[in-house]
Motif scaffolding. Structure first.
Motif, short mmCIF file in Angstrom:
data_model
loop_
_atom_site.label_atom_id
_atom_site.label_comp_id
_atom_site.label_asym_id
_atom_site.label_seq_id
_atom_site.Cartn_x
_atom_site.Cartn_y
_atom_site.Cartn_z
N THR A 1 0.79 -1.31 0.10
CA THR A 1 0.00 0.18 0.06
C THR A 1 0.81 1.27 0.22
OG1 THR A 1 -1.59 -1.18 1.11
CG2 THR A 1 -1.92 1.08 1.24
N GLU A 2 2.05 1.25 0.74
CA GLU A 2 2.75 2.17 0.68
C GLU A 2 3.35 2.71 -0.64
OE1 GLU A 2 5.94 1.70 3.57
OE2 GLU A 2 4.71 2.09 5.28
N LEU A 3 3.55 1.54 -1.52
CA LEU A 3 4.18 1.79 -2.64
C LEU A 3 3.01 2.19 -3.83
CD1 LEU A 3 6.27 1.45 -5.24
CD2 LEU A 3 5.09 -0.89 -5.50
N MET A 4 1.80 1.81 -3.63
CA MET A 4 0.76 2.28 -4.15
C MET A 4 0.51 3.96 -3.77
SD MET A 4 -3.23 1.72 -3.68
CE MET A 4 -4.29 2.85 -4.21
N ILE A 5 0.64 4.19 -2.67
CA ILE A 5 0.50 5.66 -2.61
C ILE A 5 1.69 6.65 -3.18
CG2 ILE A 5 0.59 7.34 -0.53
CD1 ILE A 5 -0.89 5.22 1.16
N TRP A 6 2.84 6.00 -2.86
CA TRP A 6 4.15 6.70 -3.45
C TRP A 6 3.68 6.79 -4.72
CZ3 TRP A 6 8.11 9.22 -1.25
CH2 TRP A 6 9.14 9.50 -2.12
N MET A 7 3.41 5.86 -5.70
CA MET A 7 2.98 5.92 -7.00
C MET A 7 2.18 6.85 -7.44
SD MET A 7 5.75 4.44 -8.23
CE MET A 7 5.31 4.54 -9.97
N CYS A 8 1.01 6.98 -6.57
CA CYS A 8 -0.11 8.01 -6.86
C CYS A 8 0.33 9.34 -6.68
CB CYS A 8 -1.36 7.82 -6.07
SG CYS A 8 -2.28 6.57 -6.16
N ILE A 9 1.30 9.67 -5.92
CA ILE A 9 2.11 10.93 -5.58
C ILE A 9 2.85 11.20 -7.06
CG2 ILE A 9 3.71 12.43 -4.36
CD1 ILE A 9 2.64 10.96 -1.97
N ALA A 10 3.67 10.23 -7.20
CA ALA A 10 4.46 10.35 -8.47
C ALA A 10 3.65 10.61 -9.89
CB ALA A 10 5.37 9.16 -8.83
N LEU B 1 -4.61 14.74 -0.02
CA LEU B 1 -4.40 13.70 0.66
C LEU B 1 -6.08 13.04 0.69
CD1 LEU B 1 -3.73 12.18 3.24
CD2 LEU B 1 -4.64 13.74 4.67
N THR B 2 -7.11 13.81 0.56
CA THR B 2 -8.04 13.14 0.36
C THR B 2 -8.22 12.22 -1.16
OG1 THR B 2 -9.41 15.09 1.18
CG2 THR B 2 -10.78 13.71 -0.24
N ASP B 3 -7.64 12.86 -2.01
CA ASP B 3 -7.72 12.12 -3.17
C ASP B 3 -6.92 10.81 -3.17
OD1 ASP B 3 -8.96 14.07 -4.74
OD2 ASP B 3 -7.21 14.80 -5.50
N LEU B 4 -5.74 10.77 -2.34
CA LEU B 4 -5.15 9.54 -2.11
C LEU B 4 -5.88 8.28 -1.20
CD1 LEU B 4 -1.50 10.95 -0.92
CD2 LEU B 4 -2.22 9.67 -2.79
N GLN B 5 -6.57 8.99 -0.29
CA GLN B 5 -7.54 8.22 0.67
C GLN B 5 -8.70 7.47 -0.18
OE1 GLN B 5 -8.47 11.51 3.21
NE2 GLN B 5 -6.98 10.65 4.93
N ASN B 6 -9.22 7.97 -1.00
CA ASN B 6 -10.28 7.77 -2.00
C ASN B 6 -9.76 6.74 -2.87
OD1 ASN B 6 -12.70 9.24 -1.40
ND2 ASN B 6 -11.64 11.05 -2.09
N LYS B 7 -8.41 6.80 -3.54
CA LYS B 7 -7.74 5.92 -4.43
C LYS B 7 -7.56 4.72 -3.55
CE LYS B 7 -5.62 9.06 -7.93
NZ LYS B 7 -6.34 8.52 -8.94
#
Length: 92
Positions: free
Chosen positions: A37-46, A53-59
């Motif tokens: 999950t950390e990788l998924m969040i990291w790639m979403c930022i990239a 933050l709200t977009d990340l939580q929703n994703k």
């Protein structure tokens, strides 16, 4: 809402099989590894320059097909740790 972007003082790479990524804060010379999950969040930022933050939580909630309430605290805590380590910063 504040946008989250990578710090100017980091270098990072995803491994060829895309099972994890690692980042280095060039100022502190500390390394960090992200997977699952950390990788998924990291790639979403990239991939989404200036994501909120709200977009990340929703994703994350959509990816795992769970309620938003289930992931809000964990995603927030991880993003706070990224700020604390200097890997991300607030963008415009």
């Amino acid at each position: 809402m504040d946008k989250i972007i990578f710090s100017d003082e980091i270098a990072w790479q995803i491994v060829p099989d895309k099972s994890f990524a690692y980042a280095c804060n060039m100022k502190t010379r500390k390394y960090y590894e992200f997977e699952d999950t950390e990788l998924m969040i990291w790639m979403c930022i990239a991939e989404n320059v200036g994501i909120t933050l709200t977009d990340l939580q929703n994703k994350v909630a959509n990816y795992y097909n769970v309620s938003l309430e289930t992931v809000v605290d964990d995603v927030s805590d991880f993003v706070k740790s990224l700020f604390k380590t200097g890997l991300v910063k607030h963008g415009e």
